[in-house]
Design an enzyme around this catalytic site. Structure first.
Site, PDB file in Angstrom:
ATOM      1  N   ASP A   1      11.487 -53.073  26.381  1.00 45.85           N
ATOM      2  CA  ASP A   1      11.518 -51.990  25.403  1.00 45.85           C
ATOM      3  C   ASP A   1      10.085 -51.503  25.163  1.00 45.85           C
ATOM      4  O   ASP A   1       9.167 -52.310  25.025  1.00 45.85           O
ATOM      5  CB  ASP A   1      12.125 -52.551  24.105  1.00 45.85           C
ATOM      6  CG  ASP A   1      12.451 -51.467  23.107  1.00 45.85           C
ATOM      7  OD1 ASP A   1      12.648 -50.309  23.519  1.00 45.85           O
ATOM      8  OD2 ASP A   1      12.517 -51.780  21.899  1.00 45.85           O
ATOM      9  N   HIS A   2       9.920 -50.227  25.078  1.00 43.98           N
ATOM     10  CA  HIS A   2       8.599 -49.605  24.876  1.00 43.98           C
ATOM     11  C   HIS A   2       7.585 -50.200  25.855  1.00 43.98           C
ATOM     12  O   HIS A   2       7.947 -50.952  26.749  1.00 43.98           O
ATOM     13  CB  HIS A   2       8.111 -49.754  23.430  1.00 43.98           C
ATOM     14  CG  HIS A   2       9.066 -49.148  22.447  1.00 43.98           C
ATOM     15  ND1 HIS A   2       8.866 -49.164  21.100  1.00 43.98           N
ATOM     16  CD2 HIS A   2      10.253 -48.490  22.628  1.00 43.98           C
ATOM     17  CE1 HIS A   2       9.872 -48.557  20.501  1.00 43.98           C
ATOM     18  NE2 HIS A   2      10.730 -48.149  21.406  1.00 43.98           N
TER      19      HIS A   2
ATOM     20  N   HIS B   1      22.050 -51.211  16.968  1.00 38.00           N
ATOM     21  CA  HIS B   1      20.610 -51.457  17.078  1.00 38.00           C
ATOM     22  C   HIS B   1      20.067 -51.724  15.677  1.00 38.00           C
ATOM     23  O   HIS B   1      20.398 -50.996  14.743  1.00 38.00           O
ATOM     24  CB  HIS B   1      19.925 -50.221  17.684  1.00 38.00           C
ATOM     25  CG  HIS B   1      18.498 -50.458  18.028  1.00 38.00           C
ATOM     26  ND1 HIS B   1      17.499 -50.510  17.070  1.00 38.00           N
ATOM     27  CD2 HIS B   1      17.901 -50.683  19.216  1.00 38.00           C
ATOM     28  CE1 HIS B   1      16.344 -50.759  17.676  1.00 38.00           C
ATOM     29  NE2 HIS B   1      16.560 -50.868  18.966  1.00 38.00           N
TER      30      HIS B   1
ATOM     31  N   CYS C   1      17.086 -56.562  19.421  1.00 34.12           N
ATOM     32  CA  CYS C   1      15.783 -55.930  19.627  1.00 34.12           C
ATOM     33  C   CYS C   1      14.712 -56.775  18.956  1.00 34.12           C
ATOM     34  O   CYS C   1      14.589 -56.773  17.725  1.00 34.12           O
ATOM     35  CB  CYS C   1      15.800 -54.508  19.058  1.00 34.12           C
ATOM     36  SG  CYS C   1      14.194 -53.708  19.191  1.00 34.12           S
TER      37      CYS C   1
ATOM     38  N   TYR D   1       7.643 -44.790  25.913  1.00 36.95           N
ATOM     39  CA  TYR D   1       8.336 -45.026  27.181  1.00 36.95           C
ATOM     40  C   TYR D   1       7.501 -44.698  28.429  1.00 36.95           C
ATOM     41  O   TYR D   1       7.953 -43.975  29.311  1.00 36.95           O
ATOM     42  CB  TYR D   1       9.659 -44.263  27.204  1.00 36.95           C
ATOM     43  CG  TYR D   1      10.658 -44.872  26.244  1.00 36.95           C
ATOM     44  CD1 TYR D   1      11.484 -45.909  26.661  1.00 36.95           C
ATOM     45  CD2 TYR D   1      10.727 -44.451  24.920  1.00 36.95           C
ATOM     46  CE1 TYR D   1      12.373 -46.505  25.775  1.00 36.95           C
ATOM     47  CE2 TYR D   1      11.617 -45.044  24.035  1.00 36.95           C
ATOM     48  CZ  TYR D   1      12.431 -46.060  24.473  1.00 36.95           C
ATOM     49  OH  TYR D   1      13.303 -46.665  23.609  1.00 36.95           O
TER      50      TYR D   1
ATOM     51  N   HIS E   1      16.786 -55.920  24.069  1.00 37.35           N
ATOM     52  CA  HIS E   1      15.588 -55.070  24.022  1.00 37.35           C
ATOM     53  C   HIS E   1      14.437 -56.022  23.754  1.00 37.35           C
ATOM     54  O   HIS E   1      14.307 -56.497  22.622  1.00 37.35           O
ATOM     55  CB  HIS E   1      15.638 -54.156  22.795  1.00 37.35           C
ATOM     56  CG  HIS E   1      16.338 -52.858  22.982  1.00 37.35           C
ATOM     57  ND1 HIS E   1      16.242 -51.850  22.053  1.00 37.35           N
ATOM     58  CD2 HIS E   1      17.108 -52.386  23.973  1.00 37.35           C
ATOM     59  CE1 HIS E   1      16.960 -50.824  22.464  1.00 37.35           C
ATOM     60  NE2 HIS E   1      17.508 -51.117  23.604  1.00 37.35           N
TER      61      HIS E   1
HETATM   62  C1  DNO Z   1      13.671 -46.625  20.238  1.00 39.61           C
HETATM   63  C2  DNO Z   1      15.038 -47.121  20.470  1.00 39.61           C
HETATM   64  C3  DNO Z   1      16.028 -46.540  19.486  1.00 39.61           C
HETATM   65  C4  DNO Z   1      17.443 -46.929  19.860  1.00 39.61           C
HETATM   66  C5  DNO Z   1      18.480 -46.409  18.901  1.00 39.61           C
HETATM   67  C6  DNO Z   1      19.843 -46.916  19.260  1.00 39.61           C
HETATM   68  O1  DNO Z   1      12.859 -46.738  21.097  1.00 39.61           O
HETATM   69  O2  DNO Z   1      15.076 -48.481  20.475  1.00 39.61           O
HETATM   70  O3  DNO Z   1      15.915 -45.152  19.496  1.00 39.61           O
HETATM   71  O4  DNO Z   1      17.745 -46.411  21.116  1.00 39.61           O
HETATM   72  O5  DNO Z   1      18.196 -46.775  17.614  1.00 39.61           O
HETATM   73  O6  DNO Z   1      20.815 -46.131  18.650  1.00 39.61           O
END
Ligand code: DNO
Length: 405
Positions: free
Chosen positions: A360-361, A242, A280, A377, A307
């Site tokens: 994501d989020h 990530h 991401c 989340y 992501h």
């Molecule tokens: C946050 C996530 C990170 C991700 C880690 C992967 O929302 O995108 O915590 O899970 O960095 O190791």
């Protein structure tokens, strides 16, 4: 073929249940064995319990997020060999259970950083915000890390001092707890919530990096990859790193997964497809929006997990999260390039064509305010994001295949 619709689920304590995910049309679950302490082996029986629970609802355990890389491996402490052996054993066990995608990160001490977990949008929804001067106020004046002022541009330090002077003690405490504990605790953070002097413990973790610069951290990552990628490959697992969030140095610590060049360097450390990345958009776009498309073009074949989310970028390295399709990331172009990557995998006969995607989020909204959720989340905000992304994906896919209905 659409991307696999996935959802980050925090296990049986999550307010959202597996049955809810099924109703929402989720195909793959993204989760981890959060009850196993960082650095310990994930046993087959524990993996199977979660896998079976997910499969009982007709979904799959699509991605492990994350199998955390312990600080001892990142710093190459005397305990690192044992930690590495445990990591490899966990990978073998995951492989035996048929789990094929595993996320990790190589960010020192903190996984991700935001200064405000409850930033109010004009709509009344809430998102997360990173204010660079406020972060520097935390580092240099609240935490009082020695030498911190020299690690940031002078104009940001000046603004940080002003922010600090205007802060109440309560605001300063909330800021520290949010950065060190609240935003990290639910993802196996390094500072235990119960630590009496959590700021002191945090400073000790930072101190472990005193002799580790960017090059050295890169060498530690290279060592990690050399040790684990062959194991992952043998057991049919695609590892994905990530990117750094935010993608620039904080706390005087080195960052090595922030830019397109960093990603290129990482994938070149080991030629195996198992040495991949989690793409991401939220993290990678903060310093440079334009390189998202370049990264897909150059490293797309190594992307194992998507992501997707958006940001509004502000002056001074500040930004806030803005949901999914609206914001500074051109989600249309990103989605189109990712779909092209999926098409080329299908043409090449690759097995990894699912390309799991998660919203994501998300914006905290509506009933999200009635339920507890981990920072970033919320249920409804993420579900809206998933719906928006799915619609965008379907539209682009149809237009790519020349269909007009
Ligand atoms: C946050 C996530 C990170 C991700 C880690 C992967 O929302 O995108 O915590 O899970 O960095 O190791």
């Amino acid at each position: 073929m659409a991307f696999e619709k996935t959802w980050r689920w925090f296990g049986s304590d999550d307010a959202v249940k597996l049955s809810d995910l099924k109703q929402m049309g989720i195909e793959g679950v993204v989760t981890a064995l959060h009850h196993i302490p960082n650095g310990e082996i994930w046993p087959v029986e524990e993996i199977m319990k979660v896998k079976t629970a997910i499969e009982n609802y007709g979904m799959r355990w699509s991605v492990v997020e994350s199998l955390p890389v312990s600080e001892g491996i990142k710093t190459k402490s005397p305990d690192s060999e044992r930690l590495l052996c445990n990591y490899k054993e966990s990978l073998r066990n995951l492989g035996k259970c048929g789990i094929d995608t595993v996320v990790y990160n190589f960010m020192p001490v903190l996984d991700w950083v935001r200064t405000d977990l409850h930033f109010k949008l004009p709509s009344g929804g809430e998102v997360m915000y990173f204010d660079f001067p406020t972060f520097v106020a935390f580092d240099a004046f609240i935490l009082g890390r020695p030498g911190a002022e020299n690690d940031y541009p002078p104009e940001i330090v000046t603004k940080a001092r002003k922010k600090y002077r205007a802060m109440t003690r309560e605001e300063a405490d909330t800021l520290s707890r949010n950065i060190i504990v609240v935003s990290q605790g639910f993802i196996d953070g390094v500072v235990d919530d119960t630590a009496a002097d959590y700021k002191k413990v945090f400073l000790e973790h930072i101190e472990n990096y005193r002799d580790i610069d960017r090059n050295k951290l890169r060498m530690h990552l290279a060592g990690f990859l050399n040790a684990v990628v062959p194991v992952a490959e043998k057991h049919g697992i695609n590892l994905c790193i990530h990117p750094d969030d935010p993608p620039f140095p904080v706390l005087g610590l080195p960052r090595i997964a922030s830019t397109g060049a960093d990603i290129e360097w990482i994938i070149n450390q080991h030629g195996s497809l198992s040495n991949g990345i989690a793409f991401c958009t939220g993290s990678l776009s903060v310093m440079n929006n334009d390189h998202l498309e370049d990264i897909i073009r150059s490293a797309g074949h190594r992307i194992h997990f998507l992501h997707l989310r958006n940001n509004i970028l502000l002056a001074d390295g500040c930004f806030y999260e803005s949901g999914h399709i609206h914001g500074d990331v051109n989600m249309y172009r990103v989605m189109k390039l990712l779909l092209e990557e999926q098409q080329s995998r299908i043409r090449e006969g690759r097995r990894d064509t699912r390309m799991p995607l998660r919203a994501d989020h998300g914006v905290k909204m509506l009933y999200d305010f009635n339920y507890g959720s981990n920072p970033g989340y919320p249920l409804i905000g993420r579900m809206r994001g998933m719906a928006e992304l799915s619609g965008l994906e379907m539209g682009i896919e149809h237009s790519m295949s020349g269909e007009n209905h």
